[in-house]
Design a protein around this motif. Structure first.
Motif, mmCIF file in Angstrom:
data_model
loop_
_atom_site.group_PDB
_atom_site.id
_atom_site.type_symbol
_atom_site.label_atom_id
_atom_site.label_comp_id
_atom_site.label_asym_id
_atom_site.label_seq_id
_atom_site.Cartn_x
_atom_site.Cartn_y
_atom_site.Cartn_z
ATOM 1 N N HIS A 78 52.816 19.827 -28.741
ATOM 2 C CA HIS A 78 51.388 19.572 -28.545
ATOM 3 C C HIS A 78 50.821 19.026 -29.848
ATOM 4 O O HIS A 78 51.431 19.147 -30.910
ATOM 5 C CB HIS A 78 50.649 20.850 -28.138
ATOM 6 C CG HIS A 78 51.005 21.316 -26.773
ATOM 7 N ND1 HIS A 78 50.518 20.728 -25.628
ATOM 8 C CD2 HIS A 78 51.831 22.310 -26.361
ATOM 9 C CE1 HIS A 78 51.018 21.338 -24.578
ATOM 10 N NE2 HIS A 78 51.817 22.305 -24.987
ATOM 11 N N LEU A 94 47.076 19.022 -31.899
ATOM 12 C CA LEU A 94 45.684 19.433 -31.994
ATOM 13 C C LEU A 94 44.887 18.325 -32.666
ATOM 14 O O LEU A 94 45.171 17.963 -33.807
ATOM 15 C CB LEU A 94 45.558 20.711 -32.818
ATOM 16 C CG LEU A 94 44.132 21.099 -33.170
ATOM 17 C CD1 LEU A 94 43.418 21.635 -31.930
ATOM 18 C CD2 LEU A 94 44.107 22.100 -34.283
ATOM 19 N N ARG A 149 44.986 14.730 -36.602
ATOM 20 C CA ARG A 149 45.729 15.579 -35.659
ATOM 21 C C ARG A 149 46.792 16.372 -36.399
ATOM 22 O O ARG A 149 47.365 15.922 -37.378
ATOM 23 C CB ARG A 149 46.407 14.733 -34.585
ATOM 24 C CG ARG A 149 45.439 14.089 -33.634
ATOM 25 C CD ARG A 149 46.191 13.313 -32.608
ATOM 26 N NE ARG A 149 46.784 12.148 -33.266
ATOM 27 C CZ ARG A 149 46.885 10.960 -32.724
ATOM 28 N NH1 ARG A 149 46.488 10.769 -31.513
ATOM 29 N NH2 ARG A 149 47.425 9.969 -33.382
ATOM 30 N N PRO A 158 34.617 19.961 -32.329
ATOM 31 C CA PRO A 158 35.469 19.983 -31.140
ATOM 32 C C PRO A 158 36.945 19.853 -31.501
ATOM 33 O O PRO A 158 37.299 19.217 -32.495
ATOM 34 C CB PRO A 158 34.997 18.763 -30.341
ATOM 35 C CG PRO A 158 34.415 17.837 -31.366
ATOM 36 C CD PRO A 158 33.859 18.717 -32.451
ATOM 37 N N ARG A 210 40.955 19.509 -29.336
ATOM 38 C CA ARG A 210 41.625 19.335 -28.045
ATOM 39 C C ARG A 210 43.067 18.940 -28.281
ATOM 40 O O ARG A 210 43.424 18.485 -29.370
ATOM 41 C CB ARG A 210 40.935 18.259 -27.207
ATOM 42 C CG ARG A 210 41.024 16.884 -27.837
ATOM 43 C CD ARG A 210 40.341 15.803 -27.020
ATOM 44 N NE ARG A 210 40.445 14.518 -27.675
ATOM 45 C CZ ARG A 210 41.500 13.716 -27.616
ATOM 46 N NH1 ARG A 210 42.562 14.059 -26.931
ATOM 47 N NH2 ARG A 210 41.505 12.559 -28.245
ATOM 48 N N CYS A 211 43.894 19.110 -27.261
ATOM 49 C CA CYS A 211 45.242 18.581 -27.308
ATOM 50 C C CYS A 211 45.133 17.092 -26.984
ATOM 51 O O CYS A 211 44.540 16.714 -25.973
ATOM 52 C CB CYS A 211 46.162 19.278 -26.314
ATOM 53 S SG CYS A 211 47.870 18.660 -26.415
ATOM 54 N N SER A 212 45.683 16.256 -27.839
ATOM 55 C CA SER A 212 45.530 14.810 -27.650
ATOM 56 C C SER A 212 46.605 14.196 -26.758
ATOM 57 O O SER A 212 46.597 12.990 -26.537
ATOM 58 C CB SER A 212 45.522 14.105 -29.014
ATOM 59 O OG SER A 212 46.755 14.311 -29.668
ATOM 60 N N HIS A 254 46.197 16.588 -21.174
ATOM 61 C CA HIS A 254 46.285 17.998 -21.567
ATOM 62 C C HIS A 254 44.904 18.643 -21.722
ATOM 63 O O HIS A 254 44.738 19.820 -21.432
ATOM 64 C CB HIS A 254 47.084 18.159 -22.853
ATOM 65 C CG HIS A 254 48.557 18.062 -22.647
ATOM 66 N ND1 HIS A 254 49.452 18.626 -23.514
ATOM 67 C CD2 HIS A 254 49.295 17.470 -21.680
ATOM 68 C CE1 HIS A 254 50.683 18.382 -23.088
ATOM 69 N NE2 HIS A 254 50.611 17.671 -21.988
ATOM 70 N N SER A 255 43.900 17.904 -22.181
ATOM 71 C CA SER A 255 42.585 18.511 -22.372
ATOM 72 C C SER A 255 41.840 18.689 -21.050
ATOM 73 O O SER A 255 41.024 19.601 -20.921
ATOM 74 C CB SER A 255 41.739 17.720 -23.366
ATOM 75 O OG SER A 255 41.478 16.424 -22.901
ATOM 76 N N MET A 286 42.962 22.457 -22.265
ATOM 77 C CA MET A 286 43.534 22.570 -23.613
ATOM 78 C C MET A 286 42.554 21.958 -24.617
ATOM 79 O O MET A 286 42.778 20.904 -25.205
ATOM 80 C CB MET A 286 44.897 21.898 -23.692
ATOM 81 C CG MET A 286 45.946 22.608 -22.886
ATOM 82 S SD MET A 286 47.581 21.910 -23.109
ATOM 83 C CE MET A 286 48.004 22.655 -24.672
ATOM 84 N N LYS A 287 41.423 22.654 -24.777
ATOM 85 C CA LYS A 287 40.379 22.207 -25.687
ATOM 86 C C LYS A 287 39.556 23.412 -26.106
ATOM 87 O O LYS A 287 39.643 24.489 -25.503
ATOM 88 C CB LYS A 287 39.494 21.152 -25.030
ATOM 89 C CG LYS A 287 38.831 21.614 -23.747
ATOM 90 C CD LYS A 287 38.130 20.483 -23.086
ATOM 91 C CE LYS A 287 37.641 20.931 -21.696
ATOM 92 N NZ LYS A 287 36.997 19.845 -21.000
ATOM 93 N N SER A 327 36.769 24.731 -29.712
ATOM 94 C CA SER A 327 35.964 24.337 -30.858
ATOM 95 C C SER A 327 36.328 25.196 -32.068
ATOM 96 O O SER A 327 36.867 26.290 -31.935
ATOM 97 C CB SER A 327 34.478 24.448 -30.559
ATOM 98 O OG SER A 327 34.139 25.797 -30.280
#
Length: 85
Positions: free
Chosen positions: A18, A20, A43, A65, A67-69, A73-74, A78-79, A81
């Motif tokens: 993953h 971030l 990331r 914010p 999230r998974c890029s 996934h988001s 998968m997000k 803060s």
């Protein structure tokens, strides 16, 4: 200016990698060379069944914010803060 030390402790229990993405947070904070090398384009990559710890000096308070890029996934959640007080 007051600085706040922030430690991100990211755990990936999945069998896939993953990533971030928290570009605003990473742009607003600084880190030493060891932690800076864990970032690429705002990331932080987290390997399969891996843990990634990242220490940052956050220069300003705020909510950023994350999230998974990875593709799609988001959307299922998968997000989140990062809040710096």
């Amino acid at each position: 200016m007051r600085h706040t030390q922030v430690t991100l402790h990211l755990v990936n229990m999945a069998s896939q990698v993953h990533s971030l993405a928290a570009k605003e947070f990473f742009a607003a904070s600084t880190a030493g060379a060891e932690d800076q090398s864990k970032l690429r384009d705002g990331r932080s990559r987290i390997g399969r069944q891996a843990t990634n710890r990242c220490d940052r000096d956050a220069g300003r308070a705020g909510t950023y914010p994350l999230r998974c890029s990875h593709f799609m996934h988001s959307a299922p959640g998968m997000k989140g803060s990062i809040t710096v007080q």
